[in-house]
Every structure is written in structure tokens, then in C-alpha cells.
Design an enzyme around this catalytic site. Structure first.
Site, PDB file in Angstrom:
ATOM      1  N   SER A 123      56.228  64.075  28.556  1.00  0.00           N
ATOM      2  CA  SER A 123      55.943  64.980  29.675  1.00  0.00           C
ATOM      3  C   SER A 123      56.660  66.315  29.534  1.00  0.00           C
ATOM      4  O   SER A 123      57.782  66.379  28.992  1.00  0.00           O
ATOM      5  CB  SER A 123      56.393  64.328  30.989  1.00  0.00           C
ATOM      6  OG  SER A 123      56.256  65.241  32.058  1.00  0.00           O
ATOM      7  N   TYR A 146      62.524  60.297  36.494  1.00  0.00           N
ATOM      8  CA  TYR A 146      61.239  60.158  35.784  1.00  0.00           C
ATOM      9  C   TYR A 146      61.323  60.880  34.438  1.00  0.00           C
ATOM     10  O   TYR A 146      61.008  60.316  33.382  1.00  0.00           O
ATOM     11  CB  TYR A 146      60.113  60.752  36.644  1.00  0.00           C
ATOM     12  CG  TYR A 146      58.853  61.071  35.871  1.00  0.00           C
ATOM     13  CD1 TYR A 146      57.940  60.075  35.532  1.00  0.00           C
ATOM     14  CD2 TYR A 146      58.563  62.389  35.475  1.00  0.00           C
ATOM     15  CE1 TYR A 146      56.779  60.374  34.818  1.00  0.00           C
ATOM     16  CE2 TYR A 146      57.415  62.692  34.772  1.00  0.00           C
ATOM     17  CZ  TYR A 146      56.528  61.682  34.445  1.00  0.00           C
ATOM     18  OH  TYR A 146      55.388  61.980  33.731  1.00  0.00           O
ATOM     19  N   LYS A 185      45.988  59.053  43.033  1.00  0.00           N
ATOM     20  CA  LYS A 185      47.429  59.278  42.932  1.00  0.00           C
ATOM     21  C   LYS A 185      48.055  59.695  44.256  1.00  0.00           C
ATOM     22  O   LYS A 185      49.265  59.627  44.418  1.00  0.00           O
ATOM     23  CB  LYS A 185      47.735  60.338  41.862  1.00  0.00           C
ATOM     24  CG  LYS A 185      47.458  59.862  40.445  1.00  0.00           C
ATOM     25  CD  LYS A 185      47.739  60.920  39.392  1.00  0.00           C
ATOM     26  CE  LYS A 185      49.195  61.146  39.157  1.00  0.00           C
ATOM     27  NZ  LYS A 185      49.439  62.036  37.993  1.00  0.00           N
TER      28      LYS A 185
HETATM   29  N1  LIG Z   1      49.140  63.920  35.199  1.00  0.00           N
HETATM   30  C1  LIG Z   1      50.033  64.755  34.712  1.00  0.00           C
HETATM   31  O1  LIG Z   1      50.070  65.945  35.092  1.00  0.00           O
HETATM   32  C2  LIG Z   1      51.020  64.291  33.674  1.00  0.00           C
HETATM   33  C3  LIG Z   1      51.952  65.226  33.190  1.00  0.00           C
HETATM   34  C4  LIG Z   1      52.880  64.805  32.236  1.00  0.00           C
HETATM   35  C5  LIG Z   1      52.857  63.497  31.769  1.00  0.00           C
HETATM   36  N2  LIG Z   1      51.963  62.616  32.279  1.00  0.00           N
HETATM   37  C6  LIG Z   1      51.991  61.239  31.763  1.00  0.00           C
HETATM   38  O2  LIG Z   1      50.680  60.843  31.441  1.00  0.00           O
HETATM   39  C7  LIG Z   1      50.503  59.450  31.692  1.00  0.00           C
HETATM   40  C8  LIG Z   1      49.339  59.229  32.629  1.00  0.00           C
HETATM   41  O3  LIG Z   1      49.640  59.821  33.896  1.00  0.00           O
HETATM   42  P1  LIG Z   1      48.556  59.893  35.049  1.00  0.00           P
HETATM   43  O4  LIG Z   1      48.644  61.227  35.657  1.00  0.00           O
HETATM   44  O5  LIG Z   1      47.268  59.396  34.547  1.00  0.00           O
HETATM   45  O6  LIG Z   1      49.186  58.860  36.104  1.00  0.00           O
HETATM   46  P2  LIG Z   1      48.573  57.590  36.868  1.00  0.00           P
HETATM   47  O7  LIG Z   1      49.611  57.183  37.838  1.00  0.00           O
HETATM   48  O8  LIG Z   1      47.218  57.907  37.370  1.00  0.00           O
HETATM   49  O9  LIG Z   1      48.424  56.533  35.692  1.00  0.00           O
HETATM   50  C9  LIG Z   1      49.452  55.673  35.275  1.00  0.00           C
HETATM   51  C10 LIG Z   1      48.852  54.277  35.127  1.00  0.00           C
HETATM   52  O10 LIG Z   1      49.836  53.407  34.572  1.00  0.00           O
HETATM   53  C11 LIG Z   1      49.802  52.177  35.291  1.00  0.00           C
HETATM   54  N3  LIG Z   1      51.132  51.589  35.137  1.00  0.00           N
HETATM   55  C12 LIG Z   1      52.319  52.147  35.491  1.00  0.00           C
HETATM   56  N4  LIG Z   1      53.326  51.346  35.134  1.00  0.00           N
HETATM   57  C13 LIG Z   1      52.776  50.242  34.544  1.00  0.00           C
HETATM   58  C14 LIG Z   1      53.305  49.069  33.960  1.00  0.00           C
HETATM   59  N5  LIG Z   1      54.630  48.838  33.907  1.00  0.00           N
HETATM   60  N6  LIG Z   1      52.450  48.146  33.466  1.00  0.00           N
HETATM   61  C15 LIG Z   1      51.117  48.349  33.507  1.00  0.00           C
HETATM   62  N7  LIG Z   1      50.552  49.461  34.030  1.00  0.00           N
HETATM   63  C16 LIG Z   1      51.379  50.399  34.545  1.00  0.00           C
HETATM   64  C17 LIG Z   1      49.425  52.559  36.706  1.00  0.00           C
HETATM   65  O11 LIG Z   1      48.874  51.475  37.447  1.00  0.00           O
HETATM   66  C18 LIG Z   1      48.410  53.681  36.457  1.00  0.00           C
HETATM   67  O12 LIG Z   1      47.102  53.178  36.347  1.00  0.00           O
HETATM   68  C19 LIG Z   1      51.848  58.969  32.240  1.00  0.00           C
HETATM   69  O13 LIG Z   1      52.610  58.430  31.187  1.00  0.00           O
HETATM   70  C20 LIG Z   1      52.478  60.221  32.765  1.00  0.00           C
HETATM   71  O14 LIG Z   1      53.892  60.135  32.800  1.00  0.00           O
HETATM   72  C21 LIG Z   1      51.051  62.982  33.206  1.00  0.00           C
END
Ligand SMILES: NC(=O)c1ccc[n+]([C@@H]2O[C@H](COP(=O)([O-])OP(=O)(O)OC[C@H]3O[C@@H](n4cnc5c(N)ncnc54)[C@H](O)[C@@H]3O)[C@@H](O)[C@H]2O)c1
Length: 316
Positions: A123, A146, A185
Site C-alpha cells: 500500500s 494498517y 466497504k
Molecule cells: N482500495 C485501495 O485504495 C487500496 C489501497 C492500497 C492497498 N490496498 C490493498 O489492496 C487489497 C484489496 O483492498 P480492497 O480495497 O479490495 O479491500 P476490501 O476490503 O474490499 O477487500 C479485502 C478482502 O479481503 C478479505 N479478507 C480480509 N482478511 C481476510 C482473511 N484473514 N482471510 C480471508 N479473507 C480476508 C475481505 O473479506 C475482503 O473481501 C488489500 O490488501 C488492501 O490493503 C487497497
């Protein structure tokens, strides 16, 4: 490995979530013969994001998941690891670090003997507060737990890759992603989503005083493309995936006004957060050279595409 081969066996963790579901559906479209297995425990994701998905689904918590029990000696071409606690306002240090880091450690332990390619989501939060475009080589400065969990993931990935140079592990530092399939979310969804929903119900868009904080807003289709390009990376590394541009919240409101045909002035509110990123911007030099990544959606284009998608969902 060549991504022109379509008979792949892929895992996508976090595939019920925002970026993960977009990636899963894009992989399915790009490689129609591929076997895809999503692993997600629904702690923040939603099955509705996977409408049209034809693959397998394992509903398990990755922090305690037994990969060998589930898959035996099964082999995979790549594991895309996107599962994570993604609510940055969750300050439970034990839960954030345990669940995010141990999930990743289990994946590395499973992938190591077969040197299965691992592509994981890091991230932009790892950079903490910045004043200019962030380059991957600058030191981490996590401002919340985080971000700290992501820094630890980067650290263990870097060590694992150094120990086995022909095992490819690619970390992707997503910036501020917006786009289809993020509504589940709630509060952590993007500001593009929240402001557009306020404006659609004729409310003035609420942003922190005085709207000049800047973000690298990146459209989900661009980060999905960058993530798929990691299948062809020739070596391990950690790369920024953003739009490469820093745009202010005032500019975002202008872009939304133009797109929605409205003329709202921002409603400026006090910022309650002690630690707040006033500026994010991805330096894309390394992503361009290692992944051939080139974002196709400047804010105007991404917002237009996204608003059309949101409209198409009404009543569906
Ligand atoms: N959306 C953004 O702007 C952004 C920015 C930087 C990094 N990220 C990273 O990208 C990835 C996806 O983020 P997103 O925005 O799609 O978030 P999101 O919350 O929509 O998706 C995360 C998914 O992981 C699942 N999950 C979490 N912990 C789990 C576990 N221990 N076991 C099984 N499933 C689990 C959740 O149920 C969810 O479906 C993440 O790793 C996040 O940190 C996202």
C-alpha cells in the site's frame, strides 16, 4: 512464465473484495480456460461482487488457513494475495498485524517449495506523510497499524525473495483506488464513491478544510492491469501502482460536477484525524520499466467510466 498461455491455475485471496473481485473477473475474461480459486472469509467482502464468476471459492480465514490440507500437492501458476483488513481506522494492533502478516506468511510458506509466483497488495500507506512523488526505495514511515502491517509484509517478502533469487514475489503498492464494486466497504470506500453518492442525492460534497490535500486517485482498471502484468515480471520487487498524478479534493469535486452535470460547492468540514496523508503521488518509473505499467485513466476518464457503471447498476 508467459501470460499468453491461457491454461493457468490461479488463486486470488480477497476475491470477494473491491480490487480482488475486479481482478478475478478480469483474469476470467483474459484467460477463459484458467482455473481460478478465490479465498475470502467475507469479513469485509461481499459475494455480490463476483456476479458472473465461474470458478471455485474457499470461505476461510487466511490467518489460520491450512494450505496443504486444502490443496494437498496441488500446484498453482500464481497466487494473487489481496486479502487484508482494509479499514485503516481499525486500530486493533494485534488483529491488524496478526491477521495481515500471518495470512501472508502462510502463503509464502506454501509457495516457497514450488517457487510459486506470489503477487501481493502492499500500500501507498507505507510511505506515511509525503510532499512529493514517492519512490519505492525511500524508507517506510507507517502512520497507522494498517500501514505497519503492510511494511512487515514488504519486509518478509524482500527477505524471502533474497533467499531464493529464482522465486518471484511481486509487491504492489496501490495508491488511492476507486471504481466498480467498492460500495460494500462502507466508510473506507473511496472519496470518489462517497462524494458522488452525496451529490447524486443533492447534497453538497463534504470534504476536509480546505480541499487542497492531494491524492493519487487511481482507477481500479489500471491497478488490475498492473497486477496482471506482474505475471510477466522477470524478477522480484515492490512497485507503485497509481495514476502518477496528485489531484486535490477540490479538483475531484470539479470533475464530479462536470460528470454529473451538477454545480455543487464543497461543504468544508474540520479534519478529525491526527495522522492524515496530505499528499500521495506514485513515482511510476520502476513500475513502467519492470511491469510495462502505463495507467490509461486520468481522473476525468476514470470518474466518467465509473459513473457510467454506477448508473448501469441502478435497478439491477
Ligand atoms: N482500495 C485501495 O485504495 C487500496 C489501497 C492500497 C492497498 N490496498 C490493498 O489492496 C487489497 C484489496 O483492498 P480492497 O480495497 O479490495 O479491500 P476490501 O476490503 O474490499 O477487500 C479485502 C478482502 O479481503 C478479505 N479478507 C480480509 N482478511 C481476510 C482473511 N484473514 N482471510 C480471508 N479473507 C480476508 C475481505 O473479506 C475482503 O473481501 C488489500 O490488501 C488492501 O490493503 C487497497
Amino acid at each position: 512464465m508467459s501470460s499468453t498461455d491461457s491454461r493457468f491455475n490461479f488463486i486470488v485471496t480477497g476475491g470477494a473484495g473491491f480490487v480482488g473481485s475486479n481482478l478475478t473477473l478480469a483474469l476470467q475474461e483474459r484467460f477463459p480456460d484458467a482455473h481460478i480459486t478465490v479465498i475470502d472469509d467475507f469479513r469485509s467482502g461481499n459475494f455480490k461482487n463476483l456476479s458472473g464468476y465461474r470458478g471455485d471459492f474457499v470461505a476461510q480465514d487466511l490467518a489460520t488457513f491450512d494450505w496443504h490440507k486444502q490443496f494437498g500437492d496441488g500446484t498453482f501458476d500464481a497466487i494473487f494475495h489481496l486479502a487484508s483488513i482494509t479499514d485503516t481506522t481499525n486500530h486493533d494492533q494485534l488483529e491488524q498485524v496478526h491477521d495481515n502478516v500471518e495470512s501472508f506468511r502462510r502463503i509464502l510458506d506454501f509457495a516457497r517449495p514450488t517457487k510459486t509466483r506470489v503477487v501481493y497488495a502492499s500500500s501507498a500507506a507505507t510511505y506515511g506523510s509525503a510532499t512529493e512523488a514517492s519512490v519505492e526505495s525511500i524508507g517506510a514511515a507507517p502512520a497507522n497499524v494498517y500501514a505497519f502491517s503492510k511494511v512487515i509484509m514488504d519486509n518478509i517478502a524482500t527477505r524471502a525473495a533474497a533467499e531464493l533469487p529464482d522465486w518471484i514475489i511481486v509487491g504492489l503498492r496501490y495508491f488511492n483506488v476507486y471504481g466498480p464494486r467498492e460500495a460494500h466497504k462502507g466508510v473506507p470506500a473511496s472519496m470518489v464513491y462517497h462524494l458522488s453518492r452525496q451529490m447524486k442525492v443533492a447534497q453538497r460534497p463534504r470534504i476536509f478544510k480546505h480541499g487542497e490535500q492531494k491524492r493519487d486517485f487511481v482507477y481500479v482498471k489500471d491497478v488490475v492491469e498492473g497486477s496482471i502484468r506482474a505475471l510477466d515480471a522477470q524478477g522480484s520487487g515492490i512497485y507503485n501502482l497509481g495514476s502518477g498524478q496528485a489531484r486535490s479534493f477540490n479538483e475531484l469535486v470539479d470533475v464530479l460536477n462536470k460528470c454529473l452535470g451538477t454545480n455543487f460547492q464543497p461543504d468544508y468540514i474540520d479534519n478529525p484525524h491526527a495522522h492524515y496523508q496530505n499528499f500521495t503521488q506514485a513515482d511510476l518509473t520502476n513500475a513502467r520499466s519492470a511491469l510495462g505499467y502505463e495507467p490509461r485513466f486520468p481522473l476525468e476518464e476514470g470518474v466518467r467510466d465509473y459513473m457510467q457503471w454506477l448508473e448501469s447498476q441502478l435497478g439491477s
